[in-house]
Design an enzyme around this catalytic site. Sequence first.
Site, PDB file in Angstrom:
ATOM      1  N   GLY A 249       6.265 -10.100 -13.927  1.00 48.83           N
ATOM      2  CA  GLY A 249       5.695  -9.221 -14.933  1.00 48.83           C
ATOM      3  C   GLY A 249       5.333  -9.985 -16.190  1.00 48.83           C
TER       4      GLY A 249
ATOM      5  N   CYS B 243      10.105 -14.559 -10.490  1.00 48.32           N
ATOM      6  CA  CYS B 243       9.622 -14.840 -11.848  1.00 48.32           C
ATOM      7  C   CYS B 243      10.360 -13.975 -12.882  1.00 48.32           C
ATOM      8  CB  CYS B 243       8.113 -14.658 -11.910  1.00 48.32           C
ATOM      9  SG  CYS B 243       7.365 -15.473 -13.337  1.00 48.32           S
ATOM     10  N   TYR B 244       9.731 -12.959 -13.453  1.00 46.45           N
ATOM     11  CA  TYR B 244      10.434 -12.097 -14.410  1.00 46.45           C
ATOM     12  C   TYR B 244      11.670 -11.485 -13.752  1.00 46.45           C
ATOM     13  CZ  TYR B 244      11.509  -8.352 -17.703  1.00 46.45           C
ATOM     14  OH  TYR B 244      12.158  -7.525 -18.596  1.00 46.45           O
TER      15      TYR B 244
ATOM     16  N   HIS C 275       6.036 -17.823  -7.506  1.00 46.97           N
ATOM     17  CA  HIS C 275       5.505 -16.649  -6.786  1.00 46.97           C
ATOM     18  C   HIS C 275       5.268 -16.998  -5.313  1.00 46.97           C
ATOM     19  CE1 HIS C 275       4.735 -13.893 -10.182  1.00 46.97           C
ATOM     20  NE2 HIS C 275       4.593 -15.003 -10.872  1.00 46.97           N
TER      21      HIS C 275
ATOM     22  N   GLU D 167       4.414 -14.949  -3.014  1.00 46.21           N
ATOM     23  CA  GLU D 167       3.448 -14.031  -2.426  1.00 46.21           C
ATOM     24  C   GLU D 167       2.004 -14.509  -2.505  1.00 46.21           C
ATOM     25  OE1 GLU D 167       4.145 -12.410  -6.673  1.00 46.21           O
ATOM     26  OE2 GLU D 167       5.173 -13.629  -5.171  1.00 46.21           O
TER      27      GLU D 167
ATOM     28  N   GLY E 231     -17.593   7.506   4.763  1.00 47.44           N
ATOM     29  CA  GLY E 231     -16.973   6.203   4.577  1.00 47.44           C
ATOM     30  C   GLY E 231     -15.734   6.031   5.432  1.00 47.44           C
ATOM     31  N   VAL E 232     -15.138   4.856   5.354  1.00 47.46           N
ATOM     32  CA  VAL E 232     -13.974   4.527   6.184  1.00 47.46           C
ATOM     33  C   VAL E 232     -12.798   5.462   5.907  1.00 47.46           C
ATOM     34  CG1 VAL E 232     -12.292   2.734   6.763  1.00 47.46           C
ATOM     35  CG2 VAL E 232     -14.647   2.102   6.249  1.00 47.46           C
ATOM     36  N   ASP E 233     -12.443   5.639   4.633  1.00 49.28           N
ATOM     37  CA  ASP E 233     -11.226   6.366   4.274  1.00 49.28           C
ATOM     38  C   ASP E 233     -11.286   7.834   4.683  1.00 49.28           C
ATOM     39  OD1 ASP E 233     -10.615   3.945   3.123  1.00 49.28           O
ATOM     40  OD2 ASP E 233     -11.141   4.575   1.098  1.00 49.28           O
ATOM     41  N   SER E 234     -12.398   8.502   4.366  1.00 47.75           N
ATOM     42  CA  SER E 234     -12.475   9.927   4.690  1.00 47.75           C
ATOM     43  C   SER E 234     -12.602  10.150   6.197  1.00 47.75           C
ATOM     44  CB  SER E 234     -13.645  10.597   3.955  1.00 47.75           C
ATOM     45  OG  SER E 234     -14.893  10.139   4.426  1.00 47.75           O
ATOM     46  N   THR E 235     -13.264   9.216   6.896  1.00 42.75           N
ATOM     47  CA  THR E 235     -13.401   9.350   8.355  1.00 42.75           C
ATOM     48  C   THR E 235     -12.050   9.186   9.043  1.00 42.75           C
ATOM     49  OG1 THR E 235     -15.665   8.504   8.268  1.00 42.75           O
ATOM     50  CG2 THR E 235     -14.577   8.481  10.415  1.00 42.75           C
TER      51      THR E 235
ATOM     52  N   LYS F 249      -6.293  -1.035   2.360  1.00 39.48           N
ATOM     53  CA  LYS F 249      -7.586  -0.899   3.035  1.00 39.48           C
ATOM     54  C   LYS F 249      -7.598  -1.540   4.415  1.00 39.48           C
ATOM     55  CE  LYS F 249     -11.935   0.484   2.484  1.00 39.48           C
ATOM     56  NZ  LYS F 249     -12.337   1.804   1.971  1.00 39.48           N
TER      57      LYS F 249
END
Length: 510
Positions: A53, A80-81, A167, A169, A223-227, A366
Amino acid sequence: MQEILIIDFGSQYTQLIARRVREFKVYSEIIPCTAPFAEIKKRKPAGIILSGGPSSVFDENAPTINIELFKLGIPVLGICYGMQLITHLLGGKVTKAEKREYGKAILKIDDFSDIFNEIPDETVVWMSHADKIIEMPHGFIRLAHTENSSYAAIADRNKKIYALQFHPEVVHTQEGKKILHNFVFKICGCSPTWDMHSFVEREIEYIRKTVGKYRVVCALSGGVDSTVTAVLVHKAVGDALTCIFVDNGVLRAEEREKVEETLRKNFHINLKVVDASERFLRKLKGVKDPERKRKIIGAEFIKIFEEEAKKIEGVKFLAQGTLYPDVIESVSFKGPSATIKSHHNVGGLLKRMKLKLIEPLRELFKDEVRDLGRELGIPDEILYRHPFPGPGLAIRCIGEVTRERLDMLRKADKIVLEEIKKSGWYKKVWQSFAVLLPVRTVGVMGDERTYEHVIAVRAVHSVDGMTADWVRLPYELLEKISNRIINEIKGVNRVVYDITSKPPGTIEWE
């Protein structure tokens, strides 16, 4: 279900931690550092990760956690933090570093047990800190160091508390994934059991129990998400779902037909298509300001969706394709961010229609939504479609939106997509499209002077749309796109290519 809880202290990399853990097929979830301790205790996670952070433990009102967390016997990893906070709370000493350590550093391993198991003696890691540890808390031992950090990694194995100054990640840390893998499996004892098949089964059961005997509506964009949302909810409740697709007149070429074919023919979903193109274009007449365009389209969409939803008896639920990054942003420690541009959604319907929200994708990123789509049998043509904004071509038609200008833009956009697909570049880029500019330029066509419109072509690389870089498309491809647009679209005599990254620009022009 086993889970790794990630407590967010505002790091720009917090989402990456969750993504890395999920790549191991272990479920992870981000919660703000302000979450009640009782909630964390009740969830009984297999492990807890404290993110980095921007704060210093010396700041007034510095974010913190309940010290009782370290008495639960649950493995904890501070990054880190998170490391500095562990040291500070447990009686060690943190001080301002003489010089900030930012960027790549060489980590030298002192202890190869557990978290550094099978890691080389020396490895490149990514540092980003202004404070450093000068004295470890009682019971801790040093696991690794760098030239500037005597305590780059420490641990109290009896209490299962580990802390890293770097980090793991980010991709710049060479053995970062292996270090996180060691924490998740060797220290937390997790099993790789979280995948899309188990997610589908769990979500279908949840949706069925939630919906019961009532009906669900879903706003479909194509779109992808709504489908993916629509197909998943349909798998759970069948004909109790009705999808509403509004043709707002600012769609891409053949958009409406593709949506109808996908949902009706492939998945036999109840689909109500509303042709409201004239209604939208009337509202947009004479409007040039991009924010006004967005708000007009968003407000009109909600009105039409509400009108159609009210015609369906027994509707109590609204299904929406909210993704995990949206959820994180709304509850993050970092607080509200500046409004760059308004977004297009149907959230206003909830109170007005007294609907309850179903968000089956709210736990997913996503790329995971695409994995889910494949599990549900949705074709790649839909899953890998480039993002398309809610206000559609209205914000790519710079200036006033008219039917004539939209037709010109729609044809140009179709050519861009056709050529990028033919060349094999479609899956290599995040987004590609055409923009119609509100200027005319002089040209020569057929030995005659012309004074016609300009089309800008845009193609960008991105992971999540938050930042983006322009794509170095081959000159031959750009030449083909330019030639086709100028030769096939009456009224266009110039094509330009946008080489702006985000920041400073945005992906869309408006």
